[in-house]
Scaffold this motif. Structure first.
Motif, PDB file in Angstrom:
ATOM      1  N   ALA A  31       0.834  -1.208   0.000  1.00 24.56           N
ATOM      2  CA  ALA A  31       0.000   0.000   0.000  1.00 24.56           C
ATOM      3  C   ALA A  31       0.866   1.255   0.000  1.00 24.56           C
ATOM      4  O   ALA A  31       0.543   2.243  -0.677  1.00 24.56           O
ATOM      5  N   ILE A  32       1.971   1.227   0.744  1.00 18.96           N
ATOM      6  CA  ILE A  32       2.875   2.381   0.790  1.00 18.96           C
ATOM      7  C   ILE A  32       3.496   2.626  -0.579  1.00 18.96           C
ATOM      8  O   ILE A  32       3.599   3.772  -1.049  1.00 18.96           O
ATOM      9  N   GLN A  33       3.915   1.553  -1.252  1.00 12.84           N
ATOM     10  CA  GLN A  33       4.521   1.709  -2.578  1.00 12.84           C
ATOM     11  C   GLN A  33       3.522   2.284  -3.577  1.00 12.84           C
ATOM     12  O   GLN A  33       3.862   3.188  -4.357  1.00 12.84           O
ATOM     13  N   PHE A  34       2.279   1.787  -3.575  1.00 14.62           N
ATOM     14  CA  PHE A  34       1.253   2.335  -4.475  1.00 14.62           C
ATOM     15  C   PHE A  34       0.889   3.772  -4.082  1.00 14.62           C
ATOM     16  O   PHE A  34       0.572   4.589  -4.947  1.00 14.62           O
ATOM     17  N   TYR A  35       0.938   4.064  -2.796  1.00 16.60           N
ATOM     18  CA  TYR A  35       0.650   5.422  -2.321  1.00 16.60           C
ATOM     19  C   TYR A  35       1.678   6.402  -2.887  1.00 16.60           C
ATOM     20  O   TYR A  35       1.321   7.491  -3.365  1.00 16.60           O
ATOM     21  N   PHE A  36       2.945   6.018  -2.834  1.00 18.17           N
ATOM     22  CA  PHE A  36       3.993   6.873  -3.388  1.00 18.17           C
ATOM     23  C   PHE A  36       3.837   7.031  -4.896  1.00 18.17           C
ATOM     24  O   PHE A  36       3.990   8.130  -5.442  1.00 18.17           O
ATOM     25  N   LYS A  37       3.556   5.929  -5.580  1.00 15.84           N
ATOM     26  CA  LYS A  37       3.515   5.949  -7.046  1.00 15.84           C
ATOM     27  C   LYS A  37       2.256   6.599  -7.598  1.00 15.84           C
ATOM     28  O   LYS A  37       2.330   7.443  -8.502  1.00 15.84           O
ATOM     29  N   ASP A  38       1.096   6.231  -7.074  1.00 21.41           N
ATOM     30  CA  ASP A  38      -0.171   6.647  -7.671  1.00 21.41           C
ATOM     31  C   ASP A  38      -0.762   7.917  -7.062  1.00 21.41           C
ATOM     32  O   ASP A  38      -1.467   8.662  -7.752  1.00 21.41           O
ATOM     33  N   ILE A  39      -0.510   8.158  -5.785  1.00 19.73           N
ATOM     34  CA  ILE A  39      -1.111   9.328  -5.129  1.00 19.73           C
ATOM     35  C   ILE A  39      -0.125  10.483  -5.041  1.00 19.73           C
ATOM     36  O   ILE A  39      -0.434  11.620  -5.409  1.00 19.73           O
ATOM     37  N   LEU A  40       1.094  10.204  -4.566  1.00 14.80           N
ATOM     38  CA  LEU A  40       2.096  11.268  -4.460  1.00 14.80           C
ATOM     39  C   LEU A  40       2.865  11.459  -5.766  1.00 14.80           C
ATOM     40  O   LEU A  40       3.620  12.440  -5.894  1.00 14.80           O
ATOM     41  N   MET A  41       2.707  10.545  -6.719  1.00 16.32           N
ATOM     42  CA  MET A  41       3.302  10.650  -8.057  1.00 16.32           C
ATOM     43  C   MET A  41       4.817  10.790  -8.013  1.00 16.32           C
ATOM     44  O   MET A  41       5.423  11.597  -8.706  1.00 16.32           O
ATOM     45  N   LEU A  42       5.460   9.965  -7.185  1.00 17.72           N
ATOM     46  CA  LEU A  42       6.910  10.018  -7.058  1.00 17.72           C
ATOM     47  C   LEU A  42       7.575   9.120  -8.101  1.00 17.72           C
ATOM     48  O   LEU A  42       7.015   8.111  -8.530  1.00 17.72           O
ATOM     49  N   THR A 266       4.828  -2.951 -12.237  1.00 16.95           N
ATOM     50  CA  THR A 266       3.481  -2.371 -12.283  1.00 16.95           C
ATOM     51  C   THR A 266       3.218  -1.586 -13.568  1.00 16.95           C
ATOM     52  O   THR A 266       2.128  -1.677 -14.144  1.00 16.95           O
ATOM     53  N   ASN A 267       4.209  -0.820 -14.031  1.00 14.55           N
ATOM     54  CA  ASN A 267       3.990   0.040 -15.203  1.00 14.55           C
ATOM     55  C   ASN A 267       4.197  -0.687 -16.529  1.00 14.55           C
ATOM     56  O   ASN A 267       3.512  -0.391 -17.513  1.00 14.55           O
ATOM     57  N   PHE A 268       5.146  -1.626 -16.556  1.00 13.65           N
ATOM     58  CA  PHE A 268       5.476  -2.288 -17.827  1.00 13.65           C
ATOM     59  C   PHE A 268       4.919  -3.711 -17.910  1.00 13.65           C
ATOM     60  O   PHE A 268       4.391  -4.113 -18.939  1.00 13.65           O
ATOM     61  N   LEU A 269       5.051  -4.465 -16.814  1.00 10.68           N
ATOM     62  CA  LEU A 269       4.523  -5.826 -16.815  1.00 10.68           C
ATOM     63  C   LEU A 269       3.063  -5.874 -16.385  1.00 10.68           C
ATOM     64  O   LEU A 269       2.403  -6.901 -16.552  1.00 10.68           O
ATOM     65  N   HIS A 270       2.583  -4.778 -15.800  1.00  6.89           N
ATOM     66  CA  HIS A 270       1.181  -4.640 -15.372  1.00  6.89           C
ATOM     67  C   HIS A 270       0.760  -5.737 -14.408  1.00  6.89           C
ATOM     68  O   HIS A 270      -0.335  -6.310 -14.514  1.00  6.89           O
ATOM     69  N   PHE A 271       1.646  -6.019 -13.450  1.00 11.63           N
ATOM     70  CA  PHE A 271       1.296  -6.991 -12.414  1.00 11.63           C
ATOM     71  C   PHE A 271       0.240  -6.389 -11.493  1.00 11.63           C
ATOM     72  O   PHE A 271       0.277  -5.207 -11.157  1.00 11.63           O
ATOM     73  N   SER A 272      -0.698  -7.227 -11.077  1.00 11.44           N
ATOM     74  CA  SER A 272      -1.731  -6.795 -10.129  1.00 11.44           C
ATOM     75  C   SER A 272      -1.189  -6.905  -8.703  1.00 11.44           C
ATOM     76  O   SER A 272      -0.169  -7.574  -8.464  1.00 11.44           O
ATOM     77  N   PRO A 273      -1.865  -6.264  -7.723  1.00 12.11           N
ATOM     78  CA  PRO A 273      -1.427  -6.414  -6.329  1.00 12.11           C
ATOM     79  C   PRO A 273      -1.361  -7.869  -5.875  1.00 12.11           C
ATOM     80  O   PRO A 273      -0.476  -8.235  -5.103  1.00 12.11           O
ATOM     81  N   ILE A 274      -2.281  -8.703  -6.367  1.00  9.48           N
ATOM     82  CA  ILE A 274      -2.272 -10.118  -5.983  1.00  9.48           C
ATOM     83  C   ILE A 274      -1.006 -10.795  -6.501  1.00  9.48           C
ATOM     84  O   ILE A 274      -0.373 -11.588  -5.784  1.00  9.48           O
ATOM     85  N   GLN A 275      -0.615 -10.498  -7.729  1.00  9.40           N
ATOM     86  CA  GLN A 275       0.609 -11.084  -8.278  1.00  9.40           C
ATOM     87  C   GLN A 275       1.847 -10.600  -7.523  1.00  9.40           C
ATOM     88  O   GLN A 275       2.770 -11.378  -7.268  1.00  9.40           O
TER      89      GLN A 275
END
Length: 306
Positions: A31-42, A266-275
């Motif tokens: 969740a922290i990694q997605f928070y940085f990437k998708d919400i804070l756009m780091l 996540t961006n290139f292989l498009h793995f889901s959170p479950i994967q």
């Protein structure tokens, strides 16, 4: 059950809880990694810089251990610190869930959480040492059982977190994951309540000698603290301590590709959170296999040939 056995059993339970909650706390990592990437756009480099900053509390663990020995709280060297770490970590996760999204507030909350987790890890390891001294009179051979058991329960917690965090990310929002992650630290607080520690002795003085006795007591405490600091310095000067420390430093000085790999998956292989959770689960199984192998086959092997 006699008093000594009660202390051993209660404190065993306390350190098992601490080690397990240390592992289960990783349920929020995704969740922290997605928070940085998708919400804070780091960017990956920015995320790597933040995670490097969050490692500082883990680098100063020896100093935190020294702090608990030198500065007791309300007459206790472990108990109150454990309870405070649990509450602090829980509050930092709740703050992260409800504060406005910004890099600085996130950094502060995560640093406080990292500090509390590092401190509770130190306290759990201190309990391991104290238990080995109580039950096995400091036997290094028997103490290895406690140390490996500590890491076994920690990685069982990581295993459980790895199994569920991907699925939970599909069900809950990122902020709801932060709220969920605050439950584990409250369990650490309970471990502090369970933990049995005798408070520092208090002595009643005769009124005529109170001042002199207080001065003597203060001087004695100063000498004890000086001796403890000297023992700590002497320990880190020994080659048995600093050579493994240098090895570990060089081992972890290699560049970490984990953050860039997360963006790639996540961006290139498009793995889901479950994967992503499944990948984490596989790596944790590998670590657990190593720990169980050590306990089963290698714990009685000598580290070096005499």
């Amino acid at each position: 059950m006699n008093g000594k056995q009660k202390i051993i059993e209660r404190n065993k339970l306390a350190y098992i809880i601490i080690s397990f909650t240390q592992g289960i706390s990783t349920i929020v990592d995704l969740a922290i990694q997605f928070y940085f990437k998708d919400i804070l756009m780091l960017e990956p480099a920015q995320m790597a810089l933040i995670f490097a900053f969050l490692m500082i509390p883990w680098m100063i663990k020896p100093l935190l251990g020294l702090l608990t020995d030198l500065v007791p709280l309300f007459g206790y060297r472990r108990k109150i610190y454990i309870m405070m770490c649990g509450l602090t970590s829980a509050c930092s996760m709740l703050a992260l869930a409800y504060f406005k999204s910004s890099v600085y507030t996130t950094l502060i909350c995560l640093f406080v959480n990292s500090f509390a987790l590092s401190f509770s890890s130190v306290l759990g390891e201190a309990i391991v040492v104290e238990l080995s001294n109580i039950e096995f009179e400091g036997s290094h051979e028997m103490a290895k059982n406690y140390v490996s058991l500590f890491f076994l329960f920690k990685h069982l917690g990581i295993l459980l977190a790895s199994f569920f965090k991907g699925y939970l990310m599909e069900i809950f929002s990122i902020r709801e994951m932060f709220v969920l992650a605050s439950i584990g630290p409250f369990i650490t607080f309970i471990a502090g309540v369970i933990f049995i520690e005798k408070g520092l002795e208090t002595i009643e003085y005769d009124l005529k000698n109170t001042l002199l006795d207080e001065i003597n007591k203060i001087e004695k405490e100063k000498l004890q603290k000086i001796d403890l600091i000297k023992a700590f310095i002497d320990f880190i000067k020994k080659k048995e301590a600093y050579i493994p420390a240098i090895y570990v430093i060089f081992l972890f000085c290699t560049p970490n590709f984990g953050d860039a790999l997360f963006y790639y998956m996540t961006n290139f292989l498009h793995f889901s959170p479950i994967q992503l959770g499944t990948i984490s689960l596989a790596s944790t199984i590998g670590v657990l296999t190593a720990i169980i192998s050590y306990r089963r086959f290698f714990k009685n092997c000598k580290f070096r040939v005499n």
